[in-house]
Design a protein around this motif. Structure first.
Motif, mmCIF file in Angstrom:
data_model
loop_
_atom_site.group_PDB
_atom_site.id
_atom_site.type_symbol
_atom_site.label_atom_id
_atom_site.label_comp_id
_atom_site.label_asym_id
_atom_site.label_seq_id
_atom_site.Cartn_x
_atom_site.Cartn_y
_atom_site.Cartn_z
ATOM 1 N N PRO A 35 0.798 -1.236 0.000
ATOM 2 C CA PRO A 35 0.000 0.000 0.000
ATOM 3 C C PRO A 35 0.827 1.281 0.000
ATOM 4 O O PRO A 35 0.293 2.358 -0.263
ATOM 5 N N ARG A 36 2.118 1.167 0.279
ATOM 6 C CA ARG A 36 2.978 2.350 0.332
ATOM 7 C C ARG A 36 3.793 2.541 -0.957
ATOM 8 O O ARG A 36 4.733 3.324 -0.982
ATOM 9 N N ASN A 37 3.407 1.865 -2.003
ATOM 10 C CA ASN A 37 4.144 1.995 -3.260
ATOM 11 C C ASN A 37 3.765 3.310 -3.952
ATOM 12 O O ASN A 37 2.660 3.459 -4.465
ATOM 13 N N SER A 38 4.695 4.250 -3.982
ATOM 14 C CA SER A 38 4.386 5.576 -4.525
ATOM 15 C C SER A 38 4.146 5.537 -6.033
ATOM 16 O O SER A 38 3.306 6.283 -6.550
ATOM 17 N N ALA A 39 4.862 4.669 -6.748
ATOM 18 C CA ALA A 39 4.715 4.631 -8.211
ATOM 19 C C ALA A 39 3.300 4.247 -8.622
ATOM 20 O O ALA A 39 2.797 4.727 -9.645
ATOM 21 N N ALA A 40 2.652 3.397 -7.849
ATOM 22 C CA ALA A 40 1.282 3.008 -8.175
ATOM 23 C C ALA A 40 0.340 4.202 -8.052
ATOM 24 O O ALA A 40 -0.573 4.379 -8.878
ATOM 25 N N TRP A 41 0.548 5.025 -7.044
ATOM 26 C CA TRP A 41 -0.280 6.231 -6.904
ATOM 27 C C TRP A 41 -0.001 7.222 -8.039
ATOM 28 O O TRP A 41 -0.920 7.885 -8.546
ATOM 29 N N VAL A 42 1.264 7.310 -8.447
ATOM 30 C CA VAL A 42 1.593 8.160 -9.593
ATOM 31 C C VAL A 42 0.831 7.698 -10.829
ATOM 32 O O VAL A 42 0.236 8.500 -11.556
ATOM 33 N N ALA A 43 0.843 6.394 -11.067
ATOM 34 C CA ALA A 43 0.167 5.845 -12.247
ATOM 35 C C ALA A 43 -1.321 6.183 -12.235
ATOM 36 O O ALA A 43 -1.902 6.522 -13.270
ATOM 37 N N ARG A 44 -1.942 6.091 -11.067
ATOM 38 C CA ARG A 44 -3.364 6.445 -10.973
ATOM 39 C C ARG A 44 -3.575 7.898 -11.407
ATOM 40 O O ARG A 44 -4.498 8.219 -12.168
ATOM 41 N N GLY A 45 -2.715 8.792 -10.937
ATOM 42 C CA GLY A 45 -2.846 10.197 -11.319
ATOM 43 C C GLY A 45 -2.598 10.423 -12.801
ATOM 44 O O GLY A 45 -3.244 11.282 -13.419
ATOM 45 N N MET A 46 -1.693 9.655 -13.386
ATOM 46 C CA MET A 46 -1.366 9.818 -14.806
ATOM 47 C C MET A 46 -2.536 9.467 -15.715
ATOM 48 O O MET A 46 -2.614 9.953 -16.845
ATOM 49 N N THR A 47 -3.442 8.623 -15.250
ATOM 50 C CA THR A 47 -4.570 8.214 -16.094
ATOM 51 C C THR A 47 -5.693 9.252 -16.130
ATOM 52 O O THR A 47 -6.601 9.148 -16.953
ATOM 53 N N LYS A 48 -5.635 10.245 -15.261
ATOM 54 C CA LYS A 48 -6.695 11.261 -15.169
ATOM 55 C C LYS A 48 -6.269 12.472 -15.999
ATOM 56 O O LYS A 48 -5.649 13.404 -15.487
ATOM 57 N N THR A 49 -6.614 12.472 -17.259
ATOM 58 C CA THR A 49 -6.099 13.466 -18.195
ATOM 59 C C THR A 49 -7.124 14.513 -18.629
ATOM 60 O O THR A 49 -6.788 15.406 -19.405
ATOM 61 N N GLN A 50 -8.354 14.406 -18.164
ATOM 62 C CA GLN A 50 -9.349 15.435 -18.486
ATOM 63 C C GLN A 50 -9.192 16.602 -17.501
ATOM 64 O O GLN A 50 -8.848 16.402 -16.339
ATOM 65 N N ALA A 64 -6.541 13.910 -10.005
ATOM 66 C CA ALA A 64 -5.172 13.560 -10.391
ATOM 67 C C ALA A 64 -4.176 14.079 -9.358
ATOM 68 O O ALA A 64 -3.259 13.350 -8.938
ATOM 69 N N GLN A 65 -4.360 15.321 -8.921
ATOM 70 C CA GLN A 65 -3.455 15.887 -7.929
ATOM 71 C C GLN A 65 -3.548 15.173 -6.591
ATOM 72 O O GLN A 65 -2.553 15.048 -5.872
ATOM 73 N N ALA A 66 -4.733 14.677 -6.257
ATOM 74 C CA ALA A 66 -4.883 13.935 -4.995
ATOM 75 C C ALA A 66 -4.047 12.659 -5.029
ATOM 76 O O ALA A 66 -3.378 12.305 -4.043
ATOM 77 N N ASP A 67 -4.074 11.945 -6.159
ATOM 78 C CA ASP A 67 -3.262 10.735 -6.281
ATOM 79 C C ASP A 67 -1.778 11.072 -6.236
ATOM 80 O O ASP A 67 -0.989 10.369 -5.577
ATOM 81 N N LEU A 68 -1.378 12.118 -6.945
ATOM 82 C CA LEU A 68 0.031 12.489 -6.975
ATOM 83 C C LEU A 68 0.494 13.001 -5.614
ATOM 84 O O LEU A 68 1.637 12.760 -5.202
ATOM 85 N N THR A 69 -0.386 13.691 -4.901
ATOM 86 C CA THR A 69 -0.049 14.139 -3.547
ATOM 87 C C THR A 69 0.203 12.949 -2.638
ATOM 88 O O THR A 69 1.146 12.945 -1.824
ATOM 89 N N GLN A 70 -0.642 11.919 -2.756
ATOM 90 C CA GLN A 70 -0.432 10.707 -1.962
ATOM 91 C C GLN A 70 0.913 10.070 -2.297
ATOM 92 O O GLN A 70 1.639 9.628 -1.406
ATOM 93 N N ALA A 71 1.266 10.046 -3.594
ATOM 94 C CA ALA A 71 2.550 9.476 -4.009
ATOM 95 C C ALA A 71 3.711 10.228 -3.385
ATOM 96 O O ALA A 71 4.658 9.616 -2.852
ATOM 97 N N LEU A 72 3.655 11.564 -3.433
ATOM 98 C CA LEU A 72 4.766 12.358 -2.923
ATOM 99 C C LEU A 72 4.785 12.405 -1.402
ATOM 100 O O LEU A 72 5.822 12.689 -0.805
ATOM 101 N N THR A 73 3.668 12.126 -0.773
ATOM 102 C CA THR A 73 3.659 11.978 0.686
ATOM 103 C C THR A 73 4.433 10.720 1.074
ATOM 104 O O THR A 73 5.189 10.710 2.052
#
Length: 408
Positions: free
Chosen positions: A133-148, A155-164
């Motif tokens: 559950p602490r894998n940051s790259a997986a959270w990054v990937a989730r944010g990358m798929t939100k392109t609208q 998208a920023q919420a997922d990326l924020t979790q990754a960088l946390t």
């Protein structure tokens, strides 16, 4: 030159690659070796990758091939290798997460493969997070798929979790910065862009993002100095060469733009028609007059004819101050702008040469139509709205437009 990575246990070769360059390009070859080795070492030193009960030697070899391929930009080849890794090591969280990220890149690039790539990215990210559950790259990937654009907060919420979880995640910082740039928060973006460029393997897109961000913040001398160093590091990179030309034509001292356009090394990859267009734009900027601007505008209309090229036309019209033409071109667009680095996105609106375009009262109406105003009202206002010389009261205008939309 041949590079190898050997197992400490028995000396067996677990990765190798060969490099070939002309004798005059030894510095470039040394850098290419550093990039490839750096990408491979980051992967090889992953704690789980060293656990043979999770990642077999065969799986590790394929994983390191994939890691070597990461800087190449060959997403389909890399995705195939990473798919093989997850088949050989189904409990390897980072393998699943990296596969998710590379599908995320494919989503961002657009095309017919987007639905399948988005599904594979989200499925692989879910698999990675189920294992770790602490894998940051997986959270990054989730944010990358939100392109609208309306998906920007998610998208920023997922990326924020990754960088946390990992403040130095290189791809996480790159996309966090990109998302901020796409909504006009360029001042904030610079720190994330620099952290991304300084983290993990040295990839040219991360360096170029810092250069572009410095230029957009009117720190042109710093951008030019960094770009000169980058061109020594990646002498064959057309993206860096292209931005060297754009930097000279649209950002730097207009009197010096013509010299850059005469540099055959920087312009070798450009068509004569495009080079001629940029020369006319440089002339219009260096010697603004009704005649020079009209000549450049005519070339823009000829080069970017048709609705499929409308956004490119708008960008060029902004650069020469033809604001009515820029708005007209945007009105002709067939495709929507997206929140992704590699496609037509809103970042163009927040560049220095678009200041007059932003100052026009029509801009907030456009921002509301694109969904940007809704993002700003829910999060933060862009830099131009919070500047002391803001062209208008952005919150008041946005609120008025929202009331009109509701029929109030």
């Amino acid at each position: 030159a041949t590079l190898t990575l050997n197992s400490v246990a028995d000396g067996a070769i677990i990765w190798s690659t060969s490099l070939t360059r002309p004798a005059a390009q030894t510095d470039a070859m040394h850098h290419e070796a550093e990039v490839r080795m750096g990408a491979v070492f980051v992967c090889a030193l992953d704690e789980t990758a060293r656990d043979r009960s999770i990642v077999s030697l065969d799986a590790l070899k394929v994983y390191l091939q994939a890691c070597e391929a990461l800087p190449s930009g060959d997403d389909l080849h890399t995705r195939k290798l990473l798919s093989d890794v997850t088949r050989l090591a189904p409990d390897f969280a980072q393998g699943w997460a990296t596969l998710a990220e590379w599908n995320g890149f494919l989503v961002g690039e657009g095309g017919d493969d987007v639905p399948a790539a988005r599904k594979e990215a989200l499925d692989a990210a879910a698999r990675a997070l189920a294992i770790d559950p602490r894998n940051s790259a997986a959270w990054v990937a989730r944010g990358m798929t939100k392109t609208q654009i309306d998906e920007w907060p998610a998208a920023q919420a997922d990326l924020t979790q990754a960088l946390t979880l990992n403040p130095d995640d290189p791809i996480g910082n790159y996309f966090y910065a990109s998302d901020l740039i796409n909504v006009g928060r360029t001042n904030e973006a610079l720190d994330y862009a620099m952290r991304g460029a300084n983290s993990g393997p040295q990839f040219w897109p991360k360096t170029l993002q810092v250069i572009e961000t410095l230029a957009d913040l009117d720190r042109v001398d710093e951008a030019q100095a960094m770009l000169a160093t980058a061109l020594k590091t990646w002498p064959d990179n057309d993206n860096l060469k292209d931005f060297a030309v754009i930097l000279a034509v649209r950002y730097a001292d207009p009197a010096k733009g013509a010299a850059t356009l005469d540099d055959p090394v920087l312009t070798a990859g450009q068509s004569p028609a495009h080079r001629h267009l940029l020369q006319l734009e440089a002339d219009a900027r260096a010697h603004p007059s009704p005649a020079t601007v009209e000549t450049a505008a005519g070339a823009i209309k000829a080069f970017y004819a048709g609705p499929d090229n409308a956004f490119g036309a708008a960008l060029n019209f902004m650069a020469i101050g033809r604001i009515d033409d820029a708005y007209a071109s945007i009105g002709e667009m067939r495709t929507s702008l997206r929140n992704a680095p590699y496609v037509d996105n809103p970042s163009t609106f927040f560049r220095p040469f678009a200041a007059t375009f932003r100052a026009d009262p029509r801009f907030m109406t456009l921002a509301a139509k694109l969904g940007l105003a809704a993002v700003w009202r829910a999060t933060k206002w862009p830099d131009f709205c919070t500047a002391t010389d803001a062209p208008y009261n952005c919150p008041a205008v946005a609120d008025k437009l929202a009331r009109q939309e509701r029929g109030q």
